[in-house]
Structures are given as C-alpha cells and as structure tokens.
Design a protein around this motif. Structure first.
Motif, PDB file in Angstrom:
ATOM      1  N   THR A 131      -7.633 -33.096 -16.266  1.00 53.71           N
ATOM      2  CA  THR A 131      -8.429 -31.869 -16.201  1.00 53.71           C
ATOM      3  C   THR A 131      -7.799 -30.812 -15.301  1.00 53.71           C
ATOM      4  O   THR A 131      -8.208 -29.659 -15.340  1.00 53.71           O
ATOM      5  N   GLY A 132      -6.803 -31.176 -14.517  1.00 51.32           N
ATOM      6  CA  GLY A 132      -6.059 -30.180 -13.757  1.00 51.32           C
ATOM      7  C   GLY A 132      -5.165 -29.342 -14.657  1.00 51.32           C
ATOM      8  O   GLY A 132      -4.752 -28.246 -14.297  1.00 51.32           O
ATOM      9  N   GLU A 133      -4.877 -29.863 -15.841  1.00 53.87           N
ATOM     10  CA  GLU A 133      -4.023 -29.160 -16.803  1.00 53.87           C
ATOM     11  C   GLU A 133      -4.808 -28.647 -18.001  1.00 53.87           C
ATOM     12  O   GLU A 133      -4.585 -27.537 -18.477  1.00 53.87           O
ATOM     13  N   VAL A 134      -5.723 -29.456 -18.518  1.00 55.34           N
ATOM     14  CA  VAL A 134      -6.480 -29.119 -19.727  1.00 55.34           C
ATOM     15  C   VAL A 134      -7.973 -29.187 -19.430  1.00 55.34           C
ATOM     16  O   VAL A 134      -8.480 -30.229 -19.007  1.00 55.34           O
ATOM     17  N   ALA A 135      -8.668 -28.067 -19.669  1.00 52.47           N
ATOM     18  CA  ALA A 135     -10.108 -28.014 -19.403  1.00 52.47           C
ATOM     19  C   ALA A 135     -10.924 -28.532 -20.582  1.00 52.47           C
ATOM     20  O   ALA A 135     -11.996 -29.101 -20.397  1.00 52.47           O
ATOM     21  N   ALA A 136     -10.436 -28.310 -21.810  1.00 53.46           N
ATOM     22  CA  ALA A 136     -11.201 -28.705 -23.002  1.00 53.46           C
ATOM     23  C   ALA A 136     -10.248 -28.946 -24.162  1.00 53.46           C
ATOM     24  O   ALA A 136      -9.141 -28.403 -24.209  1.00 53.46           O
ATOM     25  N   VAL A 137     -10.698 -29.770 -25.098  1.00 51.51           N
ATOM     26  CA  VAL A 137      -9.979 -30.038 -26.345  1.00 51.51           C
ATOM     27  C   VAL A 137     -10.974 -29.842 -27.472  1.00 51.51           C
ATOM     28  O   VAL A 137     -12.083 -30.390 -27.426  1.00 51.51           O
ATOM     29  N   GLU A 138     -10.605 -29.041 -28.466  1.00 51.29           N
ATOM     30  CA  GLU A 138     -11.524 -28.730 -29.563  1.00 51.29           C
ATOM     31  C   GLU A 138     -10.815 -28.767 -30.898  1.00 51.29           C
ATOM     32  O   GLU A 138      -9.651 -28.374 -31.004  1.00 51.29           O
ATOM     33  N   ARG A 139     -11.534 -29.200 -31.933  1.00 54.80           N
ATOM     34  CA  ARG A 139     -11.096 -29.057 -33.322  1.00 54.80           C
ATOM     35  C   ARG A 139     -11.904 -27.884 -33.882  1.00 54.80           C
ATOM     36  O   ARG A 139     -13.132 -27.934 -33.909  1.00 54.80           O
TER      37      ARG A 139
END
Length: 197
Positions: A131-139
């Motif tokens: 989460t320090g690099e990516v806040a969310a993942v979405e399709r």
C-alpha cells in the motif's frame, strides 16, 4: 480458461503498428526503459492501479501496472508481468501476452514505456500488495471507459490538455486503444475543465 477473443487479437495487431503522436515519440537516446501491462479481462474490462499518494513520481495517479525494466527481466514483457504481480498480486501464469505497442516517451518523467497487451485467460484475485506503492486495484469495464458521459478534457496547470477520466499518460493509452478497437463514441472534446492543483 477463457480463449482469447478475436477482437483482442485484431486490436493487438493494430496497436503494434499504431502511429505514435509526436509528443510521445522517444528521443534518439536517454530515458529510463519501462513497461506497463494493459490487461484485458472478459468483461471486457481493463486492470488499473491507483498509485499511492506518498510516491515521489506520479502520486495518486491511476495507471496500468508496470515499472522500470530491470536487468533480470526478459525485456518489456518480463518487466510488465513482474511489476503487475508485485503491485497487484496477479498470477502471471493466467496471462496470455499478445504483443507490444510501439515504445512511447513521458517527457516530464523521462520514462521510455513499452505497453504490453495481454488477455487474462485465467483471472486471479488482485489487490494492492504494497500500500506504500499502490492504493487501489480496479477492473474497469470498457463500456464505462468509452461512455461519453465519463469522458472530459482536463487542462493541468502546465497548460497541457488531454482526454481524462483516468488521466495523464494512461488516459492517452486508453483513448488510443478505444479508437483502434472501434469502441470510441463521440464525446464533447470542447468542454475543458481545469485539473485541480
């Protein structure tokens, strides 16, 4: 296992030879080599990440998974798959790579980017790994990306204007893919909003 749709094979063929806009053409030398994974699912949809706000480069920006090509990578394809696994937790074994787009250049960051087009033949669970690099993942469904109600032009403080819902370099790639696939629908490109500071 879901077979690769014919429309995606056609899109990959068209994208591999697309014209690169002058502003995105890489210089003769210099820049940091990188790759992004443009992963199509059977929605049809695309996989996106939102970069964390604390990052030095492109904080908070929606993006395709990807990053710099490391010495141990097998070129852009290896880098795109490795980065996507590190950022989203996806299983690269379920991904069928269809090809690459021409190398593009992001002038303000100096990245030379090779977009890698792929089909998610066996989807796996995804989410932010660090989460320090990516806040969310979405399709995000292609229908939502192509919907004229979701498309606006934004002008950032530098004066540059580009198509946005997903903004910046990523929005330009999405816009190009929608046009190449024949999914682009007429939308109002004359209404320009200011990008918040």
């Amino acid at each position: 296992m879901t077979p690769t749709p014919a429309w995606l094979r056609d899109l990959a063929a068209a994208a591999s030879t697309m014209d690169v806009p002058r502003i995105l053409r890489p210089p003769a030398s210099g820049g940091r080599r990188s790759a992004v994974l443009i992963l199509f699912g059977d929605g049809p949809d695309l996989l996106f990440i939102q970069r964390s706000e604390g990052l030095r480069r492109h904080p908070g920006q929606p993006a395709f998974p990807g990053g710099a090509i490391d010495d141990g990578d097998d070129g852009p394809v290896g880098a795109a798959l490795r980065e996507a696994a590190e950022e989203t937790g996806l299983d690269p074994a379920g991904v069928e790579v269809l090809g690459t787009m021409p190398e593009l250049f992001i002038p303000h960051s100096g990245f030379r980017v090779v977009p890698v087009l792929a089909w998610w033949r066996e989807p796996s669970a995804v989410g932010p790994v660090d989460t320090g690099e990516v806040a969310a993942v979405e399709r995000i469904p292609i229908a939502d990306l192509a919907d004229p109600a979701h498309r606006v032009m934004l002008q950032n403080p530098s004066g540059r204007i580009g198509p946005m819902l997903i903004w910046g370099f990523t929005a330009g790639l999405v816009d190009r893919l929608l046009a190449l696939a024949g999914w682009e629908r007429p939308w109002n490109t004359n209404a320009v909003l200011d990008l918040p500071a």
